[in-house]
Design a protein around this motif. Structure first.
Motif, PDB file in Angstrom:
ATOM      1  N   THR A   1      57.288  64.346  52.838  1.00 19.07           N
ATOM      2  CA  THR A   1      56.814  63.215  51.672  1.00 19.07           C
ATOM      3  C   THR A   1      55.369  62.592  50.598  1.00 19.07           C
ATOM      4  OG1 THR A   1      56.637  60.504  52.364  1.00 19.07           O
ATOM      5  CG2 THR A   1      55.249  61.721  53.628  1.00 19.07           C
ATOM      6  N   ARG A   2      56.754  61.914  49.928  1.00 15.23           N
ATOM      7  CA  ARG A   2      54.870  61.488  48.425  1.00 15.23           C
ATOM      8  C   ARG A   2      54.667  60.857  48.268  1.00 15.23           C
ATOM      9  NH1 ARG A   2      56.439  61.543  41.869  1.00 15.23           N
ATOM     10  NH2 ARG A   2      54.583  61.521  41.296  1.00 15.23           N
ATOM     11  N   LEU A   3      55.124  59.511  49.027  1.00 20.42           N
ATOM     12  CA  LEU A   3      54.957  58.222  48.558  1.00 20.42           C
ATOM     13  C   LEU A   3      54.077  57.252  49.852  1.00 20.42           C
ATOM     14  CD1 LEU A   3      57.784  55.979  46.576  1.00 20.42           C
ATOM     15  CD2 LEU A   3      55.074  56.425  46.447  1.00 20.42           C
ATOM     16  N   GLY A   4      54.500  58.204  51.328  1.00 18.77           N
ATOM     17  CA  GLY A   4      54.354  57.330  52.409  1.00 18.77           C
ATOM     18  C   GLY A   4      52.977  58.898  53.365  1.00 18.77           C
ATOM     19  N   ASP A   5      52.142  58.673  52.227  1.00 13.62           N
ATOM     20  CA  ASP A   5      51.479  59.390  52.903  1.00 13.62           C
ATOM     21  C   ASP A   5      50.285  58.812  54.033  1.00 13.62           C
ATOM     22  OD1 ASP A   5      49.994  57.845  51.251  1.00 13.62           O
ATOM     23  OD2 ASP A   5      48.407  59.127  50.187  1.00 13.62           O
ATOM     24  N   GLY A   6      49.812  58.171  54.369  1.00 15.81           N
ATOM     25  CA  GLY A   6      49.607  57.026  55.556  1.00 15.81           C
ATOM     26  C   GLY A   6      50.603  57.005  56.251  1.00 15.81           C
ATOM     27  N   MET A   7      51.960  57.515  56.696  1.00 15.23           N
ATOM     28  CA  MET A   7      52.765  57.985  57.810  1.00 15.23           C
ATOM     29  C   MET A   7      53.309  59.774  57.570  1.00 15.23           C
ATOM     30  SD  MET A   7      55.419  54.944  57.473  1.00 15.23           S
ATOM     31  CE  MET A   7      56.122  55.463  55.903  1.00 15.23           C
ATOM     32  N   ALA A   8      52.153  60.172  56.800  1.00 17.95           N
ATOM     33  CA  ALA A   8      52.215  62.149  57.474  1.00 17.95           C
ATOM     34  C   ALA A   8      51.847  62.738  57.990  1.00 17.95           C
ATOM     35  CB  ALA A   8      51.863  62.572  55.757  1.00 17.95           C
ATOM     36  N   CYS A   9      52.324  62.644  59.072  1.00 21.96           N
ATOM     37  CA  CYS A   9      52.195  63.266  60.361  1.00 21.96           C
ATOM     38  C   CYS A   9      52.755  64.181  60.274  1.00 21.96           C
ATOM     39  CB  CYS A   9      52.164  62.422  61.638  1.00 21.96           C
ATOM     40  SG  CYS A   9      51.410  62.555  63.290  1.00 21.96           S
ATOM     41  N   ARG A  10      52.312  65.288  60.666  1.00 21.70           N
ATOM     42  CA  ARG A  10      53.306  66.419  61.613  1.00 21.70           C
ATOM     43  C   ARG A  10      53.548  66.137  62.654  1.00 21.70           C
ATOM     44  NH1 ARG A  10      51.725  72.560  61.416  1.00 21.70           N
ATOM     45  NH2 ARG A  10      50.432  71.672  59.463  1.00 21.70           N
ATOM     46  N   ARG A  11      51.809  66.413  64.179  1.00 25.45           N
ATOM     47  CA  ARG A  11      52.885  66.059  65.236  1.00 25.45           C
ATOM     48  C   ARG A  11      51.777  65.162  65.657  1.00 25.45           C
ATOM     49  NH1 ARG A  11      52.825  69.649  69.473  1.00 25.45           N
ATOM     50  NH2 ARG A  11      51.895  69.387  71.181  1.00 25.45           N
ATOM     51  N   PRO A  12      52.420  64.680  66.012  1.00 28.98           N
ATOM     52  CA  PRO A  12      52.265  63.170  67.345  1.00 28.98           C
ATOM     53  C   PRO A  12      50.759  62.958  68.434  1.00 28.98           C
ATOM     54  CG  PRO A  12      54.611  63.506  66.856  1.00 28.98           C
ATOM     55  CD  PRO A  12      53.901  64.626  67.067  1.00 28.98           C
ATOM     56  N   ASP A  13      50.369  62.480  68.572  1.00 24.88           N
ATOM     57  CA  ASP A  13      48.812  62.323  69.624  1.00 24.88           C
ATOM     58  C   ASP A  13      50.253  62.105  71.028  1.00 24.88           C
ATOM     59  OD1 ASP A  13      46.196  62.042  70.143  1.00 24.88           O
ATOM     60  OD2 ASP A  13      47.715  60.575  71.233  1.00 24.88           O
ATOM     61  N   ALA A  14      49.841  62.414  71.602  1.00 25.79           N
ATOM     62  CA  ALA A  14      50.794  62.555  73.035  1.00 25.79           C
ATOM     63  C   ALA A  14      49.950  61.053  73.419  1.00 25.79           C
ATOM     64  CB  ALA A  14      50.279  63.639  73.990  1.00 25.79           C
ATOM     65  N   GLU A  15      49.443  60.181  74.248  1.00 25.84           N
ATOM     66  CA  GLU A  15      48.700  59.317  74.529  1.00 25.84           C
ATOM     67  C   GLU A  15      49.465  58.067  73.854  1.00 25.84           C
ATOM     68  OE1 GLU A  15      44.927  56.587  75.635  1.00 25.84           O
ATOM     69  OE2 GLU A  15      44.892  58.719  74.767  1.00 25.84           O
ATOM     70  N   ALA A  16      49.514  58.518  72.345  1.00 26.15           N
ATOM     71  CA  ALA A  16      50.195  57.299  71.070  1.00 26.15           C
ATOM     72  C   ALA A  16      51.532  57.353  71.835  1.00 26.15           C
ATOM     73  CB  ALA A  16      50.252  57.355  70.011  1.00 26.15           C
ATOM     74  N   LEU A  17      51.908  58.246  71.416  1.00 25.18           N
ATOM     75  CA  LEU A  17      53.710  58.962  71.640  1.00 25.18           C
ATOM     76  C   LEU A  17      53.805  58.142  73.550  1.00 25.18           C
ATOM     77  CD1 LEU A  17      56.651  59.210  71.100  1.00 25.18           C
ATOM     78  CD2 LEU A  17      55.706  61.903  72.712  1.00 25.18           C
ATOM     79  N   GLU A  18      53.196  58.066  74.566  1.00 26.09           N
ATOM     80  CA  GLU A  18      53.555  57.730  75.863  1.00 26.09           C
ATOM     81  C   GLU A  18      53.063  56.122  75.801  1.00 26.09           C
ATOM     82  OE1 GLU A  18      52.153  58.341  80.384  1.00 26.09           O
ATOM     83  OE2 GLU A  18      50.496  58.980  78.683  1.00 26.09           O
ATOM     84  N   LEU A  19      52.631  55.868  75.196  1.00 31.14           N
ATOM     85  CA  LEU A  19      52.643  53.802  75.103  1.00 31.14           C
ATOM     86  C   LEU A  19      53.019  53.626  73.697  1.00 31.14           C
ATOM     87  CD1 LEU A  19      48.790  54.237  74.622  1.00 31.14           C
ATOM     88  CD2 LEU A  19      50.063  52.645  75.920  1.00 31.14           C
ATOM     89  N   ILE A  20      54.074  54.260  73.086  1.00 37.02           N
ATOM     90  CA  ILE A  20      54.549  54.204  72.190  1.00 37.02           C
ATOM     91  C   ILE A  20      55.756  53.732  72.802  1.00 37.02           C
ATOM     92  CG2 ILE A  20      56.059  54.619  70.251  1.00 37.02           C
ATOM     93  CD1 ILE A  20      53.638  55.040  68.607  1.00 37.02           C
ATOM     94  N   LEU A  21      56.157  54.558  73.870  1.00 37.29           N
ATOM     95  CA  LEU A  21      58.147  55.202  74.495  1.00 37.29           C
ATOM     96  C   LEU A  21      58.061  53.711  75.302  1.00 37.29           C
ATOM     97  CD1 LEU A  21      57.561  58.319  74.886  1.00 37.29           C
ATOM     98  CD2 LEU A  21      59.360  57.568  73.469  1.00 37.29           C
ATOM     99  N   ALA A  22      55.924  53.397  75.752  1.00 36.26           N
ATOM    100  CA  ALA A  22      56.770  52.006  76.728  1.00 36.26           C
ATOM    101  C   ALA A  22      56.952  50.283  75.864  1.00 36.26           C
ATOM    102  CB  ALA A  22      55.316  52.053  77.326  1.00 36.26           C
ATOM    103  N   ASN A  23      56.335  50.707  74.706  1.00 39.99           N
ATOM    104  CA  ASN A  23      56.277  49.348  73.968  1.00 39.99           C
ATOM    105  C   ASN A  23      56.832  49.026  73.339  1.00 39.99           C
ATOM    106  OD1 ASN A  23      53.524  47.848  75.903  1.00 39.99           O
ATOM    107  ND2 ASN A  23      52.969  49.918  75.486  1.00 39.99           N
ATOM    108  N   VAL A  24      57.215  49.637  72.392  1.00 39.76           N
ATOM    109  CA  VAL A  24      58.165  50.001  71.075  1.00 39.76           C
ATOM    110  C   VAL A  24      59.485  49.730  71.357  1.00 39.76           C
ATOM    111  CG1 VAL A  24      58.857  50.961  68.471  1.00 39.76           C
ATOM    112  CG2 VAL A  24      56.502  50.598  69.540  1.00 39.76           C
ATOM    113  N   SER A  25      60.132  49.108  70.417  1.00 41.81           N
ATOM    114  CA  SER A  25      61.693  49.137  71.130  1.00 41.81           C
ATOM    115  C   SER A  25      62.437  50.126  70.134  1.00 41.81           C
ATOM    116  CB  SER A  25      62.373  47.310  70.755  1.00 41.81           C
ATOM    117  OG  SER A  25      61.809  46.640  70.423  1.00 41.81           O
ATOM    118  N   ARG A  26      61.973  50.566  68.977  1.00 39.95           N
ATOM    119  CA  ARG A  26      62.580  51.651  68.308  1.00 39.95           C
ATOM    120  C   ARG A  26      62.161  51.663  67.076  1.00 39.95           C
ATOM    121  NH1 ARG A  26      66.337  49.375  64.561  1.00 39.95           N
ATOM    122  NH2 ARG A  26      65.660  46.547  64.600  1.00 39.95           N
ATOM    123  N   ILE A  27      62.427  53.138  66.362  1.00 39.94           N
ATOM    124  CA  ILE A  27      61.918  52.933  65.688  1.00 39.94           C
ATOM    125  C   ILE A  27      62.832  52.928  64.591  1.00 39.94           C
ATOM    126  CG2 ILE A  27      60.415  55.387  64.589  1.00 39.94           C
ATOM    127  CD1 ILE A  27      59.315  55.734  66.689  1.00 39.94           C
TER     128      ILE A  27
END
Length: 327
Positions: free
Chosen positions: A233-259
């Motif tokens: 991405t050229r514009l989305g540098d604040g979202m420019a992550c190559r590898r998720p954080d495992a703890e964050a992913l676990e919480l997102i899976l439990a609490n976020v409806s969709r992406i």
């Protein structure tokens, strides 16, 4: 902290205690129902203006809480280091200055020149290394071990706690929200939204937003496991992550409806729309929630919606290209 499905999130009492500590350092940011925005969406749409913090981004709330607790645990801390694309580094610099800690910040080559300047103005030692955030992050860890510095992570429970205070402001100010859209970088924003939602507005759905050109969290969400993905991405540098954080992913899976994935073209259109309708500057990640909701606007009729405008730190030349329609 209370235990939620998929991990640990701060409680309402913890969020409110953090908000009390932050209030003299980080005044509450506004949430507005801009008439043109609501009319364009055909829905009751609110923007939460985290672009109005002292560093122009939601990260301003995170590191003061983290550093306070760090110094309780490690009163002899000699200094800190971290890696960033900009807003996290500014948060580290702001908090390090408040707590009188030396800070070294690593950024990838080609990082935003104006974000780099903002970090240097806060007193950090800025070092460019690597071609993306992950390489800068790995170098920061190596340097920390050599120099005896504390590595400030991009994702941590204490960072989530600080960020949750902005979501608590929103949920108290705008009750009965049906859905909120939040960008996902390393995950603190989405997890903080979940913590505040669980405490104040449990009926509200959370939709995460990532760059289609940095889709590791959307791919990991779909597969329910950590998956790396390239960053282009050229514009989305604040979202420019190559590898998720495992703890964050676990919480997102439990609490976020969709992406939802949004393209750079959609981010550019959202940045133009936000400026035209509100005269607020949104960086790419800051416009991501708007971009995703705009694509889904036909499904939002009759709902009360909030969009996190998470930051406005975009280089002048890049923003000029966006406004001129060259991106």
């Amino acid at each position: 902290m209370t235990v939620a499905p998929g991990g640990t999130l701060p409680s309402r009492a913890e969020i409110e205690a953090a908000a009390s500590f932050l209030q003299p350092l980080m005044p509450p940011t506004p949430q507005y129902r801009w008439p043109q925005v609501a009319a364009a969406f055909g829905s009751d749409v609110w923007l939460k203006h985290e672009n109005h913090t002292p560093i122009g981004a939601f990260k301003g709330r995170s590191c003061h809480i983290y550093f306070r607790k760090l110094l309780e645990r490690e009163p002899g801390c000699r200094g800190v280091t971290t890696a960033t694309r900009g807003n996290h580094g500014q948060a580290v610099g702001l908090a390090a200055r408040h707590f009188n800690l030396p800070a070294t910040v690593y950024v990838p080559h080609g990082n935003s020149a104006e974000k780099n300047a903002a970090m240097r103005a806060l007193g950090v030692e800025l070092i460019e290394h690597g071609q993306d955030f992950q390489e800068a992050r790995e170098e920061a860890a190596r340097a920390a071990e050599q120099r005896g510095l504390h590595v400030v992570p991009s994702f941590h429970a204490d960072i989530v706690l600080g960020v949750a205070t902005y979501w608590s402001e929103l949920f108290r100010a705008v009750p009965d929200l049906d859905v909120v859209y939040v960008p996902i970088g390393m995950g603190s924003g989405a997890c903080a939204a979940a913590a505040a939602r669980n405490a104040y507005s449990p009926q509200t759905r959370i939709v995460g937003v990532v760059s289609a050109h940095a889709p590791c969290y959307s791919k990991s969400f779909a597969e329910r496991r950590v998956i790396e993905a390239p960053v282009q991405t050229r514009l989305g540098d604040g979202m420019a992550c190559r590898r998720p954080d495992a703890e964050a992913l676990e919480l997102i899976l439990a609490n976020v409806s969709r992406i939802v994935e949004v393209t750079d073209g959609e981010l550019a259109a959202a940045m133009r729309a936000i400026f035209a309708m509100t005269h607020n500057v949104a960086e790419g990640a800051g416009a991501a929630a708007f971009a995703a909701a705009w694509r889904e606007r036909d499904t939002l009729a009759g709902q009360r919606v909030a969009l996190a405008l998470t930051g406005g730190n975009v280089d002048t030349a890049l923003f000029a290209d966006v406004l001129a329609g060259r991106l």
